[in-house]
Design a protein around this motif. Structure first.
Motif, PDB file in Angstrom:
ATOM      1  N   MET A 136      -7.122  -7.044 -11.768  1.00  0.00           N
ATOM      2  CA  MET A 136      -7.340  -8.058 -10.335  1.00  0.00           C
ATOM      3  C   MET A 136      -6.507  -7.791  -9.110  1.00  0.00           C
ATOM      4  N   PRO A 137      -6.629  -6.821  -8.510  1.00  0.00           N
ATOM      5  CA  PRO A 137      -5.409  -6.302  -7.732  1.00  0.00           C
ATOM      6  C   PRO A 137      -5.793  -7.349  -6.568  1.00  0.00           C
ATOM      7  N   ASP A 138      -4.247  -8.080  -5.706  1.00  0.00           N
ATOM      8  CA  ASP A 138      -5.125  -8.643  -4.741  1.00  0.00           C
ATOM      9  C   ASP A 138      -5.116  -7.286  -3.259  1.00  0.00           C
ATOM     10  N   SER A 139      -3.746  -6.648  -2.956  1.00  0.00           N
ATOM     11  CA  SER A 139      -3.587  -6.325  -2.167  1.00  0.00           C
ATOM     12  C   SER A 139      -4.084  -4.935  -2.233  1.00  0.00           C
ATOM     13  N   ILE A 140      -5.285  -4.005  -1.083  1.00  0.00           N
ATOM     14  CA  ILE A 140      -5.431  -2.367  -1.601  1.00  0.00           C
ATOM     15  C   ILE A 140      -5.163  -1.857  -0.135  1.00  0.00           C
ATOM     16  N   THR A 141      -4.833  -0.094  -0.257  1.00  0.00           N
ATOM     17  CA  THR A 141      -4.338   0.905   0.397  1.00  0.00           C
ATOM     18  C   THR A 141      -5.036   2.000  -0.013  1.00  0.00           C
ATOM     19  N   SER A 142      -4.722   2.914   0.459  1.00  0.00           N
ATOM     20  CA  SER A 142      -5.703   4.508   0.594  1.00  0.00           C
ATOM     21  C   SER A 142      -5.812   5.621   1.564  1.00  0.00           C
ATOM     22  N   PHE A 143      -5.712   6.467   0.769  1.00  0.00           N
ATOM     23  CA  PHE A 143      -4.839   7.408   1.660  1.00  0.00           C
ATOM     24  C   PHE A 143      -5.682   8.798   1.355  1.00  0.00           C
ATOM     25  N   SER A 144      -5.807   9.630   1.837  1.00  0.00           N
ATOM     26  CA  SER A 144      -6.466  11.439   1.164  1.00  0.00           C
ATOM     27  C   SER A 144      -5.458  12.291   0.855  1.00  0.00           C
ATOM     28  N   TYR A 145      -5.841  12.648  -0.465  1.00  0.00           N
ATOM     29  CA  TYR A 145      -5.826  14.140  -0.935  1.00  0.00           C
ATOM     30  C   TYR A 145      -6.010  14.946  -1.443  1.00  0.00           C
ATOM     31  N   LYS A 146      -5.953  16.352  -0.273  1.00  0.00           N
ATOM     32  CA  LYS A 146      -7.057  17.302  -0.848  1.00  0.00           C
ATOM     33  C   LYS A 146      -8.488  17.006  -0.272  1.00  0.00           C
ATOM     34  N   GLY A 147      -8.784  16.693   0.511  1.00  0.00           N
ATOM     35  CA  GLY A 147     -10.173  15.734   0.836  1.00  0.00           C
ATOM     36  C   GLY A 147     -10.546  14.806  -0.037  1.00  0.00           C
ATOM     37  N   LYS A 148     -10.249  14.241  -0.812  1.00  0.00           N
ATOM     38  CA  LYS A 148     -10.432  13.118  -1.615  1.00  0.00           C
ATOM     39  C   LYS A 148      -9.423  11.881  -1.007  1.00  0.00           C
ATOM     40  N   THR A 149     -10.470  10.872  -1.738  1.00  0.00           N
ATOM     41  CA  THR A 149     -10.108   9.896  -0.839  1.00  0.00           C
ATOM     42  C   THR A 149      -9.504   8.507  -2.349  1.00  0.00           C
ATOM     43  N   TYR A 150      -7.949   8.189  -2.516  1.00  0.00           N
ATOM     44  CA  TYR A 150      -7.227   7.760  -3.630  1.00  0.00           C
ATOM     45  C   TYR A 150      -6.840   6.134  -2.724  1.00  0.00           C
ATOM     46  N   LEU A 151      -7.198   5.032  -4.113  1.00  0.00           N
ATOM     47  CA  LEU A 151      -7.186   3.878  -3.648  1.00  0.00           C
ATOM     48  C   LEU A 151      -5.341   3.617  -4.336  1.00  0.00           C
ATOM     49  N   LEU A 152      -4.405   2.798  -3.963  1.00  0.00           N
ATOM     50  CA  LEU A 152      -4.070   2.071  -4.512  1.00  0.00           C
ATOM     51  C   LEU A 152      -3.949   0.752  -4.489  1.00  0.00           C
ATOM     52  N   THR A 153      -3.708  -0.056  -5.793  1.00  0.00           N
ATOM     53  CA  THR A 153      -3.921  -1.582  -5.173  1.00  0.00           C
ATOM     54  C   THR A 153      -2.808  -2.480  -6.185  1.00  0.00           C
ATOM     55  N   ALA A 154      -2.405  -2.959  -5.510  1.00  0.00           N
ATOM     56  CA  ALA A 154      -1.243  -4.150  -6.344  1.00  0.00           C
ATOM     57  C   ALA A 154      -1.769  -5.297  -7.224  1.00  0.00           C
ATOM     58  N   ASN A 155      -1.618  -5.057  -8.431  1.00  0.00           N
ATOM     59  CA  ASN A 155      -1.757  -5.669  -9.568  1.00  0.00           C
ATOM     60  C   ASN A 155      -1.192  -7.221 -10.081  1.00  0.00           C
TER      61      ASN A 155
END
Length: 588
Positions: free
Chosen positions: A314-333
């Motif tokens: 059940m994350p509230d905030s989410i952010t993202s970044f790119s690593y080796k050409g792929k997108t990764y999502l970071l969530t605060a749960n």
């Protein structure tokens, strides 16, 4: 903070080698070794703009004018603080304030500013700022207001969905994407559909993206990963159950990733076609595994251990970044329930929706008879109830009255109820007390911080860990989402990527190096809160910052003092905090 870091390095290594389950998949190594260290230092906090009134929520930074823009939510205002001198921000009041309701009324968008409610989110790109504003009746359509951050003059305003809760510019600045939460009013008398609005900055046209195609019987209902998510609500369709909370956009501005917090899911939106690409169910976290321990009771001091409990991300905030050409999502749960909206719901509707109705307790306030946040201590030992947990512990499986699972708040909706009673096979607790990293393409969980947040704060504060954010009461939140990670931001410094996570209840910022998303490294925890001060009679600035909500990273290039910054809006203390990031380069 070096001692703290060393103290927990063994625990973090344990997580990374796979005993916590999610770290065994796709382990990769980073070609670039860590060549720098960073440390946050608290520089200043503004004066409180109101205690426990959501007076400092979302923050953003105007690099051209060196202003911090702060959403003063309940007032419906945007506060501006001059950051030309960062140390001068200590105890400062706003240098300017924008009344968004008055702005809408003055420019003919509403007949009366009394029709305008709270401001919920703000963002800025170049010479244009955007703010999400809800209607005074939150189930009505809200607005996005655009203004010039230099002159503070009105530019435009457009109507969007019900309860626009968060917005963001795309990285290319061409669009504003809005999460319209569509919360019901108490009692579910009115429950609007959640939606996402896409606003073209070129002409301020608005495109609505809805979720009705996923309703029962509709074309895409079978696509829903129902084994990994929750679909609930009183008389709610899927589209009404979905309540978009927060958004991040891929670096190439092609896709938006929208948290559906109460549903434990993420919606992926294709911004070119303005359509839903897919729904990612986030699944559940097993707190019985090593590295995922939690403290389940607020009556036993520090008592971290494994429990037969599943966490709902059940994350509230989410952010993202790119690593080796792929997108990764970071969530605060963080976690969240529907309890606030069940007030006054009739027994038939309550039980039909899958919640618990406490008809046997005539002394209960009728407002709280329909229960989503189930607490075993209130029910397991009543002769009129059959409430047990299949775990083999004493007291019908819930253990000791103080240190067992009787006090943990968990979701009644997600549990298995059998034999005409309430027999739980597993307990599903709100939130995961962590931050996570997900592969945006596959939805795979590749990292979870496990029990880091509780262990690290317990190592510093002892029984004062898991504190509340509106009073100093140690261990108070252990039964209910623990430290409650809420805000999250990422920032790049000299090629390395860092995550900054705000703990809404305990306070403070957790810092991780996530340059390699498969092998994050804990860096620091910083919290300027004084847990020894009693402020029950009123807020005292000596207490420090309380209730971090929004977290924003400022690059060294944009910073007034040439050093990277982290800005934090603290909704309970009503203060905006500035942290400086000191960087030490290491010789190779």
């Amino acid at each position: 903070m070096k001692k703290t870091r060393m103290r927990y390095m063994g625990f973090l290594l344990l997580l990374l080698v796979g005993l916590a389950g999610c770290h065994t998949k796709g382990i990769q190594t980073d070609d670039q070794a860590a060549d720098q260290t960073i440390a946050l230092t608290h520089l200043a906090s503004t004066a409180s703009q109101a205690f426990d009134e959501s007076a400092a929520e979302i923050v953003t930074f105007d690099a051209a004018n060196k202003n911090i823009l702060v959403v003063n939510a309940n007032s419906g205002h945007i506060d501006l603080f001059s950051a030309k001198s960062l140390t001068a921000l200590e105890g400062a009041n706003p240098t300017a304030t924008i009344n968004l309701g008055a702005m809408l009324a003055e420019n003919g968008k509403v007949a009366d500013e009394a029709l305008v409610g709270a401001a919920n989110s703000g963002d800025l790109f170049g010479n244009l700022a955007a703010v999400a504003v809800e209607a005074a009746t939150k189930t009505n359509a809200g607005w996005v207001v655009f203004f010039d951050p230099t002159t503070l003059r009105y530019v435009n305003a457009v109507q969007v969905g019900a309860l626009p809760d968060m917005l963001t510019f795309t990285p290319d600045g061409s669009k504003v994407v809005v999460a319209n939460e569509g919360e019901p009013d108490p009692g579910y008398q009115n429950d609007p559909e959640g939606s996402v609005s896409i606003i073209s900055v070129a002409d301020y046209s608005v495109t609505r993206v809805g979720f009705s195609d996923f309703n029962n019987g509709a074309a895409r209902h079978a696509e829903l990963p129902t084994d990994k998510m929750i679909i609930d609500g009183v008389n709610a369709t899927v589209a009404k159950s979905f309540e978009p909370e927060y958004i991040t956009v891929a670096e190439d501005s092609s896709k938006a990733y929208v948290t559906l917090q109460e549903n434990n899911a993420i919606a992926v939106i294709d911004l070119a076609s303005a359509s839903v690409d897919k729904i990612i169910g986030l699944g559940f976290k097993d707190h019985s595994l090593p590295g995922h321990e939690l403290d389940a009771s607020q009556k036993d001091g520090l008592n971290m251990k494994s429990w037969p409990v599943m966490g709902i991300y059940m994350p509230d905030s989410i952010t993202s970044f790119s690593y080796k050409g792929k997108t990764y999502l970071l969530t605060a749960n963080e976690g969240d329930s529907r309890q606030d909206w069940l007030e006054g719901v009739a027994q038939q509707d309550c039980e039909a929706a899958g919640y618990y109705y406490d008809a046997a307790d005539g002394d209960e306030d009728p407002e709280t008879l329909c229960v989503d946040e189930f607490n075993a201590k209130d029910f397991w030992n009543k002769t009129t109830h059959n409430v047990t947990l299949n775990s083999g512990m004493d007291n019908d499986g819930f253990g000791d009255k103080k240190s067992g699972l009787q006090r943990l708040k968990f979701s009644y909706f997600t549990t298995v109820r059998m034999n005409g009673g309430t027999n739980f096979e597993k307990l599903y607790a709100y939130g995961a007390r962590s931050f996570s990293i997900w592969d945006a393409a596959s939805g795979e969980l590749i990292y979870d911080s496990g029990s880091d947040f509780e262990r690290i704060t317990a190592g510093i504060y002892g029984d004062n860990f898991n504190n509340d954010n509106a009073e100093n009461t140690g261990d108070d939140r252990s039964d209910n989402k623990g430290p409650e990670p809420e805000g999250i931001a990422v920032g790049k410094i000299n090629g390395r990527t860092y995550a900054f996570i705000g703990l809404e209840r305990m306070g403070g910022i957790m810092v991780y190096d996530v340059s390699n998303p498969y092998a994050p490294e804990y860096i620091q925890y910083i919290n300027n809160r004084d847990v020894s001060i009693d402020f029950s009679a009123g807020y005292d600035s000596k207490v420090g910052d309380l209730g971090p909500e929004g977290v924003h990273f400022v690059t060294a290039t944009d910073s007034p003092n040439g050093k990277p910054l982290v800005l934090v809006g603290n909704e309970v203390s009503g203060t905006t905090a500035v942290y400086q990031i000191d960087v030490t380069r290491m010789q190779k």
